[in-house]
Motif scaffolding. Structure first.
Motif, short mmCIF file in Angstrom:
data_model
loop_
_atom_site.label_atom_id
_atom_site.label_comp_id
_atom_site.label_asym_id
_atom_site.label_seq_id
_atom_site.Cartn_x
_atom_site.Cartn_y
_atom_site.Cartn_z
N VAL A 97 0.80 -1.09 0.16
CA VAL A 97 0.16 -0.16 -0.17
C VAL A 97 0.81 0.86 -0.19
N VAL A 98 0.77 2.04 -0.52
CA VAL A 98 1.33 3.23 -1.09
C VAL A 98 1.35 4.54 -0.16
N TRP A 99 2.14 4.88 -0.78
CA TRP A 99 1.55 6.37 0.20
C TRP A 99 1.35 7.60 -0.33
N ARG A 100 1.01 8.59 0.73
CA ARG A 100 0.59 9.68 -0.46
C ARG A 100 2.64 10.44 -0.91
N SER A 101 2.93 10.32 0.44
CA SER A 101 4.91 10.68 -0.40
C SER A 101 5.73 9.77 0.50
N ASP A 167 9.78 16.19 -2.92
CA ASP A 167 8.16 16.72 -3.06
C ASP A 167 7.78 15.55 -5.01
N LEU A 168 8.26 14.75 -4.45
CA LEU A 168 7.06 14.07 -5.31
C LEU A 168 5.62 13.01 -4.61
N ASN A 169 4.84 13.75 -5.31
CA ASN A 169 2.78 13.35 -4.83
C ASN A 169 2.60 11.98 -5.20
N LEU A 170 2.05 10.99 -4.70
CA LEU A 170 2.54 9.41 -4.79
C LEU A 170 0.86 9.72 -5.02
N PRO A 171 0.16 8.92 -5.73
CA PRO A 171 -0.90 8.40 -5.73
C PRO A 171 -1.23 6.94 -4.12
N PRO A 172 -2.11 7.57 -3.28
CA PRO A 172 -1.79 6.76 -2.52
C PRO A 172 -2.47 5.15 -2.66
N GLY A 173 -2.02 4.18 -1.52
CA GLY A 173 -2.54 2.54 -2.28
C GLY A 173 -4.37 2.54 -1.37
N LEU A 174 -4.68 3.49 -1.08
CA LEU A 174 -6.53 3.45 -0.59
C LEU A 174 -6.27 4.63 -0.61
N ALA A 175 -7.44 4.87 -0.36
CA ALA A 175 -8.60 6.02 -0.60
C ALA A 175 -8.47 6.92 0.55
N MET A 176 -8.24 8.04 0.91
CA MET A 176 -8.42 8.93 2.18
C MET A 176 -9.42 8.21 3.12
N ASP A 177 -10.60 8.26 2.16
CA ASP A 177 -12.21 7.53 2.76
C ASP A 177 -11.81 6.32 3.60
N GLU A 178 -10.89 6.16 2.95
CA GLU A 178 -10.90 4.73 4.02
C GLU A 178 -9.95 4.59 5.00
N ILE A 179 -9.41 5.81 5.64
CA ILE A 179 -8.69 5.70 6.83
C ILE A 179 -9.94 5.59 8.16
N ILE A 180 -9.07 4.80 9.26
CA ILE A 180 -10.43 4.64 10.33
C ILE A 180 -11.06 5.76 11.12
N ILE A 245 -2.64 -11.47 9.20
CA ILE A 245 -3.89 -11.51 8.87
C ILE A 245 -4.39 -11.23 7.57
N HIS A 246 -4.28 -12.72 6.54
CA HIS A 246 -4.93 -12.76 5.40
C HIS A 246 -6.38 -12.10 4.93
N VAL A 247 -5.93 -11.89 3.27
CA VAL A 247 -7.00 -11.06 2.70
C VAL A 247 -7.67 -8.51 3.18
N ASN A 248 -7.32 -8.92 4.94
CA ASN A 248 -7.81 -7.56 5.28
C ASN A 248 -6.50 -7.27 5.45
N PHE A 249 -6.58 -5.40 5.27
CA PHE A 249 -5.60 -4.26 5.88
C PHE A 249 -5.70 -4.49 7.29
N PHE A 250 -4.68 -3.80 8.42
CA PHE A 250 -4.96 -2.68 9.34
C PHE A 250 -4.75 -1.63 9.60
N GLN A 251 -4.67 -0.81 10.27
CA GLN A 251 -3.80 0.40 10.78
C GLN A 251 -2.84 0.09 12.16
N VAL A 252 -2.24 0.32 12.17
CA VAL A 252 -0.94 -0.35 13.02
C VAL A 252 -1.62 1.48 14.77
N LYS A 253 -1.88 1.57 15.65
CA LYS A 253 -2.39 3.00 16.39
C LYS A 253 -1.53 3.24 17.37
#
Length: 340
Positions: A97-101, A167-180, A245-253
């Motif tokens: 999953v790519v970040w925006r920068s 200075d690179l702007n990268l397309p994020p791997g998941l849309a920003m509205d996916e953020i929990i 975990i298979h199939v699902n991504f997660f965010q480490v908080k």
């Protein structure tokens, strides 16, 4: 494009002769763990080669897709020049999953199954070493892989049109509205990765999930599609466990450890990128510590799957668990149709 696969190779352990023909179900399993962290029998390979060399030009930006493919070991990634000075590199994604920068890094510590998206760029000609160091006491009861050269990078010539990575702007791997956000979390679920050392019981040692070894016929956790869960994964032992975990991504908080808090590598393991869109499917559960992750079950795949430790000996001796993801809407529709 330079995909880099870090793996480890061990000499095959021979069967311990003292157990051959032993009476009453006496089995020796010490050889199963022999050599896991012994530098004398481990070679770290990069793309199936021992200490290979890569060619680059000055100011050339090269993407390295780094995969840690070790079965039992942590692995470090650090670049040093001829004066043994650390050369920074850039990181712009994890586990596919790519970040925006891109963010500048000095070194990384990875466990089996983890992937990192990197950009390398050198400002001077020369020969650079990719090294692993500082892990010899942090992996398994104060042991770990010794410092090692993984590869060399030879830099010469000049790139005619260099880019400024910052200075690179990268397309994020998941849309920003996916953020929990916290209000999305429906429940918190405690999980424990632990080890039991009973020499009178096979396997020895036995690795468990929340006090139970693996049973392929048992569903250990039931989750619901389109919900978000918080998992707190505890590790009471002095060993590392890469949670996958298979199939699902997660965010480490959150990630905490009481083990060697002043150690450079432990501090790096427990650090989290300050990036809202950082996602993983594999994360290290540190020794004597825990991680807290948010898992959104939004991928539309209901059914049975697993989570487990990504160290092979741990997984194969019990540290794996079955989960079932239930589609509430489909189940409700099926019940309605049956009633009619």
């Amino acid at each position: 494009l330079s995909p880099v696969c870090l793996g480890s190779l061990r000499r095959a352990a021979s069967i311990n002769a003292e157990y051959m023909g032993a009476p009453e179900n006496m089995w020796g399993v010490s050889d199963f763990l022999t050599g896991q962290t012994d530098a004398g029998v481990i070679w770290f390979l990069v793309n199936n080669a021992y200490q290979p060399s890569f060619e680059m030009r000055v100011d050339e930006a090269v993407r390295f897709r780094l995969l840690c493919a070790t079965t039992e070991n942590l692995c470090g990634f650090e670049i040093l020049d001829v004066s043994n000075n650390t050369v920074p590199f850039w990181r712009f994604g994890s586990d596919g999953v790519v970040w925006r920068s891109a963010r500048e890094e000095q070194f990384l510590v990875l466990a089996g199954g983890q992937r990192e998206e990197l950009l390398l760029q050198f400002k001077k000609r020369g020969i650079y070493e990719v090294k692993m160091r500082g892990l010899s006491e942090v992996q398994f009861f104060c042991t770990g892989p010794e410092d090692a050269v993984l590869a060399t990078i030879r830099v010469s010539g000049q790139d005619p049109s260099p880019v400024i990575i910052a200075d690179l702007n990268l397309p994020p791997g998941l849309a920003m509205d996916e953020i929990i956000t916290p209000d999305m979390v429906k429940r918190s679920r405690p999980i424990t990765f632990s080890m039991v050392g009973d020499s009178g019981h096979i396997p020895f040692p036995e690795f468990q999930v929340t006090g139970r070894p693996y049973n392929e016929t048992r569903i250990d956790e039931t989750l619901f599609l389109d919900e978000v869960e918080e998992w707190v994964i505890f590790n009471p032992d002095v060993t590392m466990h890469p949670f996958h975990i298979h199939v699902n991504f997660f965010q480490v908080k959150e990630m905490k450890s009481a083990y060697k808090p002043d150690d450079r590598s432990m501090q790096k393991i427990c650090s989290l990128p300050d990036i809202k869109e950082a996602w993983r499917d594999t994360a290290i559960v540190p020794a004597q510590g825990f991680i807290r992750v948010w898992i959104p079950l939004r991928n539309k795949f209901a059914g049975k799957t697993v989570f487990h430790c990504h160290f092979l000996a741990h997984e194969d001796t019990g540290m794996i668990s079955n989960i079932e993801i239930v589609d509430k809407q489909k189940r409700k529709s099926n019940r309605t149709a049956s009633a009619v």
